[in-house]
Design a protein around this motif. Structure first.
Motif, PDB file in Angstrom:
ATOM      1  N   MET A   1     -11.814   3.983  -8.665  1.00 13.82           N
ATOM      2  CA  MET A   1     -11.143   2.760  -8.231  1.00 13.82           C
ATOM      3  C   MET A   1     -12.097   1.986  -7.325  1.00 13.82           C
ATOM      4  SD  MET A   1      -7.584   2.221  -6.127  1.00 13.82           S
ATOM      5  CE  MET A   1      -6.507   1.930  -7.500  1.00 13.82           C
ATOM      6  N   SER A   2     -12.067   0.673  -7.479  1.00 15.08           N
ATOM      7  CA  SER A   2     -12.957  -0.157  -6.669  1.00 15.08           C
ATOM      8  C   SER A   2     -12.412  -0.318  -5.257  1.00 15.08           C
ATOM      9  CB  SER A   2     -13.144  -1.515  -7.326  1.00 15.08           C
ATOM     10  OG  SER A   2     -11.921  -2.188  -7.446  1.00 15.08           O
ATOM     11  N   SER A   3     -13.287  -0.722  -4.372  1.00 15.48           N
ATOM     12  CA  SER A   3     -12.902  -0.911  -2.983  1.00 15.48           C
ATOM     13  C   SER A   3     -11.966  -2.104  -2.841  1.00 15.48           C
ATOM     14  CB  SER A   3     -14.147  -1.133  -2.126  1.00 15.48           C
ATOM     15  OG  SER A   3     -14.704  -2.412  -2.431  1.00 15.48           O
ATOM     16  N   THR A   4     -11.296  -2.162  -1.716  1.00 13.26           N
ATOM     17  CA  THR A   4     -10.399  -3.282  -1.430  1.00 13.26           C
ATOM     18  C   THR A   4     -11.171  -4.592  -1.459  1.00 13.26           C
ATOM     19  OG1 THR A   4      -9.001  -1.852  -0.090  1.00 13.26           O
ATOM     20  CG2 THR A   4      -8.797  -4.216   0.276  1.00 13.26           C
ATOM     21  N   LYS A   5     -12.354  -4.591  -0.881  1.00  7.02           N
ATOM     22  CA  LYS A   5     -13.175  -5.802  -0.872  1.00  7.02           C
ATOM     23  C   LYS A   5     -13.491  -6.246  -2.297  1.00  7.02           C
ATOM     24  CE  LYS A   5     -17.575  -7.586   0.830  1.00  7.02           C
ATOM     25  NZ  LYS A   5     -18.776  -7.244   1.642  1.00  7.02           N
TER      26      LYS A   5
ATOM     27  N   LEU B   1     -12.472  -9.714  -4.204  1.00  4.95           N
ATOM     28  CA  LEU B   1     -13.477 -10.574  -4.840  1.00  4.95           C
ATOM     29  C   LEU B   1     -13.140 -10.829  -6.308  1.00  4.95           C
ATOM     30  CD1 LEU B   1     -16.729  -9.108  -3.256  1.00  4.95           C
ATOM     31  CD2 LEU B   1     -15.700 -11.343  -2.796  1.00  4.95           C
ATOM     32  N   ASN B   2     -12.716  -9.789  -7.013  1.00  3.02           N
ATOM     33  CA  ASN B   2     -12.336  -9.938  -8.425  1.00  3.02           C
ATOM     34  C   ASN B   2     -11.160 -10.895  -8.559  1.00  3.02           C
ATOM     35  OD1 ASN B   2     -14.329  -8.119  -9.166  1.00  3.02           O
ATOM     36  ND2 ASN B   2     -12.921  -6.397  -9.345  1.00  3.02           N
ATOM     37  N   LEU B   3     -10.174 -10.750  -7.688  1.00  3.00           N
ATOM     38  CA  LEU B   3      -9.005 -11.625  -7.730  1.00  3.00           C
ATOM     39  C   LEU B   3      -9.433 -13.078  -7.509  1.00  3.00           C
ATOM     40  CD1 LEU B   3      -5.570 -10.959  -6.232  1.00  3.00           C
ATOM     41  CD2 LEU B   3      -6.683 -13.113  -5.744  1.00  3.00           C
ATOM     42  N   ILE B   4     -10.258 -13.303  -6.517  1.00  2.00           N
ATOM     43  CA  ILE B   4     -10.709 -14.660  -6.200  1.00  2.00           C
ATOM     44  C   ILE B   4     -11.528 -15.247  -7.348  1.00  2.00           C
ATOM     45  CG2 ILE B   4     -12.209 -16.019  -4.672  1.00  2.00           C
ATOM     46  CD1 ILE B   4     -11.286 -14.062  -2.403  1.00  2.00           C
TER      47      ILE B   4
ATOM     48  N   GLN C   1       0.576  -3.948  -4.275  1.00  2.00           N
ATOM     49  CA  GLN C   1      -0.056  -2.646  -4.061  1.00  2.00           C
ATOM     50  C   GLN C   1       0.763  -1.772  -3.113  1.00  2.00           C
ATOM     51  OE1 GLN C   1      -2.578  -1.295  -5.738  1.00  2.00           O
ATOM     52  NE2 GLN C   1      -2.531  -3.166  -6.957  1.00  2.00           N
ATOM     53  N   GLU C   2       1.325  -2.371  -2.063  1.00  2.00           N
ATOM     54  CA  GLU C   2       2.179  -1.619  -1.140  1.00  2.00           C
ATOM     55  C   GLU C   2       3.426  -1.107  -1.861  1.00  2.00           C
ATOM     56  OE1 GLU C   2       2.984  -4.273   2.104  1.00  2.00           O
ATOM     57  OE2 GLU C   2       1.004  -3.976   2.991  1.00  2.00           O
ATOM     58  N   GLY C   3       3.998  -1.933  -2.708  1.00  2.00           N
ATOM     59  CA  GLY C   3       5.181  -1.522  -3.468  1.00  2.00           C
ATOM     60  C   GLY C   3       4.878  -0.372  -4.410  1.00  2.00           C
ATOM     61  N   LEU C   4       3.740  -0.454  -5.087  1.00  2.00           N
ATOM     62  CA  LEU C   4       3.348   0.625  -5.996  1.00  2.00           C
ATOM     63  C   LEU C   4       3.090   1.920  -5.222  1.00  2.00           C
ATOM     64  CD1 LEU C   4       0.998  -1.356  -8.397  1.00  2.00           C
ATOM     65  CD2 LEU C   4       3.318  -0.516  -8.881  1.00  2.00           C
TER      66      LEU C   4
END
Length: 62
Positions: free
Chosen positions: A1-5, A9-12, A35-38
């Motif tokens: 899994m990729s980092s939060t950062k 970046l991917n989302l942006i 993510q919190e819900g999951l």
């Protein structure tokens, strides 16, 4: 899994080029909440639909 950062970046990068700062912040916030819900689901930190309806009924009576 990729980092939060990297996830941010991917989302942006997938947003339209004319996205405003507010648009970016909304997408990041939405993603965080999903993510919190999951995570809550994985940890069994949820309540049943029946319990939610009971709480709503109590709120309406106030």
């Amino acid at each position: 899994m990729s980092s939060t950062k990297q996830q941010a970046l991917n989302l942006i990068e997938n947003l339209p080029d004319d996205s405003s700062f507010d648009d970016i912040m909304e997408e990041l916030f939405f993603s965080k909440k999903v993510q919190e819900g999951l995570s809550d689901l994985d940890s069994n930190k949820t309540i049943s639909h029946k319990q939610v309806l009971e709480e709503i009924t109590k709120w309406r009576k106030r």
